[in-house]
Design a protein around this motif. Sequence first.
Motif, short mmCIF file in Angstrom:
data_model
loop_
_atom_site.label_atom_id
_atom_site.label_comp_id
_atom_site.label_asym_id
_atom_site.label_seq_id
_atom_site.Cartn_x
_atom_site.Cartn_y
_atom_site.Cartn_z
N GLU A 95 -5.64 11.31 -8.34
CA GLU A 95 -5.31 10.53 -7.14
C GLU A 95 -5.97 9.15 -7.16
OE1 GLU A 95 -5.85 11.11 -2.42
OE2 GLU A 95 -5.34 12.89 -3.59
N ARG A 96 -7.18 9.06 -7.65
CA ARG A 96 -7.89 7.79 -7.70
C ARG A 96 -7.16 6.75 -8.55
NH1 ARG A 96 -13.16 7.60 -10.85
NH2 ARG A 96 -12.57 5.65 -11.77
N TRP A 97 -6.56 7.20 -9.65
CA TRP A 97 -5.87 6.28 -10.55
C TRP A 97 -4.48 5.90 -10.07
CZ3 TRP A 97 -7.02 7.26 -16.40
CH2 TRP A 97 -8.39 7.12 -16.62
N ALA A 98 -4.03 6.48 -8.96
CA ALA A 98 -2.73 6.09 -8.42
C ALA A 98 -2.76 4.65 -7.91
CB ALA A 98 -2.32 7.03 -7.29
N TYR A 99 -3.95 4.14 -7.61
CA TYR A 99 -4.14 2.78 -7.13
C TYR A 99 -4.62 1.95 -8.30
CZ TYR A 99 -5.75 -0.90 -3.93
OH TYR A 99 -5.94 -2.08 -3.27
N ILE A 100 -3.88 0.93 -8.69
CA ILE A 100 -4.15 0.18 -9.91
C ILE A 100 -5.57 -0.41 -9.95
CG2 ILE A 100 -3.15 -2.01 -9.15
CD1 ILE A 100 -2.01 -2.25 -12.07
N HIS A 101 -6.12 -0.75 -8.81
CA HIS A 101 -7.49 -1.31 -8.79
C HIS A 101 -8.56 -0.29 -9.13
CE1 HIS A 101 -6.98 -5.43 -7.62
NE2 HIS A 101 -6.22 -5.11 -6.59
N GLN A 102 -8.26 0.98 -9.10
CA GLN A 102 -9.25 2.02 -9.36
C GLN A 102 -9.36 2.37 -10.85
OE1 GLN A 102 -11.36 3.22 -7.10
NE2 GLN A 102 -10.44 1.89 -5.58
N LEU A 103 -8.58 1.73 -11.69
CA LEU A 103 -8.66 2.03 -13.12
C LEU A 103 -9.98 1.54 -13.69
CD1 LEU A 103 -5.08 1.02 -14.26
CD2 LEU A 103 -5.96 3.31 -13.86
N LEU A 107 0.82 -1.22 0.00
CA LEU A 107 0.00 0.00 0.00
C LEU A 107 0.85 1.26 0.00
CD1 LEU A 107 -2.90 -0.98 2.42
CD2 LEU A 107 -2.84 -1.06 -0.08
N GLU A 108 2.16 1.09 -0.10
CA GLU A 108 3.05 2.25 -0.18
C GLU A 108 3.13 2.72 -1.64
OE1 GLU A 108 7.43 3.56 1.44
OE2 GLU A 108 6.75 1.53 1.73
N LYS A 109 3.34 3.99 -1.83
CA LYS A 109 3.46 4.56 -3.19
C LYS A 109 4.82 4.17 -3.75
CE LYS A 109 0.29 8.32 -2.30
NZ LYS A 109 0.07 9.75 -2.23
N SER A 110 4.87 3.02 -4.40
CA SER A 110 6.15 2.45 -4.83
C SER A 110 6.41 2.53 -6.33
CB SER A 110 6.22 0.98 -4.39
OG SER A 110 5.18 0.24 -4.99
N VAL A 111 5.41 2.84 -7.12
CA VAL A 111 5.60 2.90 -8.57
C VAL A 111 5.75 4.37 -8.97
CG1 VAL A 111 4.64 2.25 -10.81
CG2 VAL A 111 4.20 0.82 -8.81
N PHE A 112 6.97 4.76 -9.28
CA PHE A 112 7.31 6.15 -9.63
C PHE A 112 6.89 7.14 -8.56
CE2 PHE A 112 7.07 3.85 -13.67
CZ PHE A 112 8.39 4.00 -14.07
N GLY A 113 6.89 6.67 -7.30
CA GLY A 113 6.59 7.54 -6.17
C GLY A 113 5.13 7.94 -6.04
N ILE A 114 4.26 7.38 -6.87
CA ILE A 114 2.84 7.76 -6.86
C ILE A 114 1.92 6.54 -6.89
CG2 ILE A 114 2.63 8.05 -9.36
CD1 ILE A 114 1.05 10.48 -6.97
N GLY A 115 2.31 5.47 -7.57
CA GLY A 115 1.44 4.32 -7.79
C GLY A 115 1.43 3.32 -6.65
N ILE A 116 0.24 2.80 -6.36
CA ILE A 116 0.04 1.82 -5.30
C ILE A 116 -0.44 0.51 -5.93
CG2 ILE A 116 -1.31 1.27 -3.24
CD1 ILE A 116 -1.62 4.35 -2.87
N LEU A 117 0.28 -0.57 -5.66
CA LEU A 117 -0.06 -1.86 -6.26
C LEU A 117 -1.20 -2.57 -5.56
CD1 LEU A 117 3.53 -3.19 -6.90
CD2 LEU A 117 1.85 -2.49 -8.62
N GLY A 118 -1.26 -2.52 -4.25
CA GLY A 118 -2.27 -3.28 -3.53
C GLY A 118 -1.98 -4.76 -3.61
N ASP A 119 -2.99 -5.58 -3.46
CA ASP A 119 -2.81 -7.03 -3.41
C ASP A 119 -3.04 -7.73 -4.75
OD1 ASP A 119 -1.99 -7.54 -0.79
OD2 ASP A 119 -4.03 -7.30 -0.06
#
Length: 111
Positions: free
Chosen positions: A101-109, A49-61
């Motif tokens: 901000e919503r799209w920073a989390y891959i599941h929100q696409l 849940l940390e912003k690990s993809v280019f300092g903005i993206g969150i992978l989740g599970d």
Amino acid sequence: MRIKNIGSFVQKVKINRVTLNIGLDFQKTGYERVVEKVEIKRGKIKDRLEKSVFGIGILGDIKMVNFKREYTVWSGMLERCYDEKFHSYHRYGGRGVTVCERWAYIHQLPK
């Protein structure tokens, strides 16, 4: 306790003596994960849940096997907007283009 390559401190550690699995709670995000001892030795533990993809993206599970195409498109979008070393950054991030901000989390696409 600090485990290399995770970027966050672990808040709690719970050890299951039967399976030898270790439960970790990450302090920064509250993410909980069960890992094997070998994963810790290899330094492969990450706070998903940390912003690990280019300092903005969150992978989740997500399981990357199921999301290869989506991940490629999503991470490319983040790269164009946030990686100053990317060859086309000047056309996107360099012009002020950002990702909501919503799209920073891959599941929100959008599906």
